[in-house]
Design an enzyme around this catalytic site. Structure first.
Site, PDB file in Angstrom:
ATOM      1  N   ALA A  77       0.482  -1.105  -0.141  1.00 46.17           N
ATOM      2  CA  ALA A  77      -0.029   0.087  -0.016  1.00 46.17           C
ATOM      3  C   ALA A  77       0.726   1.551  -0.146  1.00 46.17           C
ATOM      4  O   ALA A  77       2.383   1.188   0.536  1.00 46.17           O
ATOM      5  CB  ALA A  77      -0.816   0.330   1.030  1.00 46.17           C
ATOM      6  N   ASP A  78       0.122   2.469  -0.809  1.00 44.25           N
ATOM      7  CA  ASP A  78       1.152   3.195  -0.476  1.00 44.25           C
ATOM      8  C   ASP A  78       0.208   4.833  -0.390  1.00 44.25           C
ATOM      9  O   ASP A  78      -0.704   4.483  -1.026  1.00 44.25           O
ATOM     10  CB  ASP A  78       1.827   3.937  -1.823  1.00 44.25           C
ATOM     11  CG  ASP A  78       2.911   4.894  -1.694  1.00 44.25           C
ATOM     12  OD1 ASP A  78       4.304   4.721  -1.055  1.00 44.25           O
ATOM     13  OD2 ASP A  78       2.766   6.064  -1.907  1.00 44.25           O
ATOM     14  N   THR A  79       0.144   5.580   0.376  1.00 44.54           N
ATOM     15  CA  THR A  79      -0.924   6.663   0.501  1.00 44.54           C
ATOM     16  C   THR A  79      -0.066   7.600   0.050  1.00 44.54           C
ATOM     17  O   THR A  79       1.100   8.459   0.662  1.00 44.54           O
ATOM     18  CB  THR A  79      -0.925   6.487   1.993  1.00 44.54           C
ATOM     19  OG1 THR A  79      -1.868   5.642   1.950  1.00 44.54           O
ATOM     20  CG2 THR A  79      -2.164   8.000   1.679  1.00 44.54           C
TER      21      THR A  79
END
Length: 196
Positions: A77-79
């Site tokens: 995941a990456d935000t």
């Protein structure tokens, strides 16, 4: 329904993502990614999907020998925070944190989280990419309020220099979309993607 006997690996060191996975009842192991973040995409939703895949794929390739002949799932995941056609990552220092929060004060920005699910099933590697977008609006924030928040140390490890679930919550005027996405993982979207 998600098969309970398939090992799940979260390729993230984020305590917030771990907490959300635990709250959702997932059984999983954390193996943080060592991938170098290289961006070739320009659209924010594609950037987060690309970075999530880089993270998940690095862990997948590193551990696949440990699961010879077995099925397993790696989640990356990456935000990012996105405002005025600009990607706002984690601030380099307190000065940059101040500039970011000052810029976002009394304005609406977007938070994008990309998720990569890499699954080995019956010996075959399958990859799925998805993303979530949430609009976040801040109240006007005074210079002193910004300095007080930075003094807590909270913004320095967070994209966009703030955490919605911490002391900064008093400055959030409204959000449109998934709250958990702003925390760092749209857990409902992930759950349903894994169950499909």
């Amino acid at each position: 329904m998600l098969q309970k006997d398939i090992p799940i690996i979260l390729a993230s060191a984020s305590p917030r993502r771990t907490e959300l996975m635990n709250q959702a009842g997932f059984s999983f192991e954390v193996i943080p990614s060592k991938a170098e973040e290289q961006i070739t995409e320009t659209a924010p939703q594609k950037i987060v999907e690309e970075l999530a895949f880089l993270k998940a794929n690095e862990v997948y390739n590193r551990i696949k020998k440990d699961y010879t002949g077995k099925d397993f799932i790696v989640i990356g995941a990456d935000t990012i925070v996105y405002y005025d056609n600009d990607v706002l990552g984690k601030p380099a220092d307190s000065h940059e944190a101040y500039d970011i929060i000052k810029m976002l004060s009394d304005r609406t920005h977007q938070v994008y989280t990309g998720i990569a699910i890499i699954k080995r099933q019956n010996g075959e590697k399958q990859s799925f990419l998805l993303h979530e977008k949430t609009d976040v609006t801040f109240y006007p924030i005074s210079d002193q309020e910004i300095k007080d928040y930075i003094a807590t140390g909270d913004p320095l490890d967070k994209a966009g220099a703030y955490g919605i679930q911490g002391p900064f919550a008093i400055h959030i005027k409204e959000i449109h979309g998934d709250y958990n996405n702003v925390v760092g993982l749209p857990i409902a979207k992930l759950y349903h993607a894994l169950c499909d």
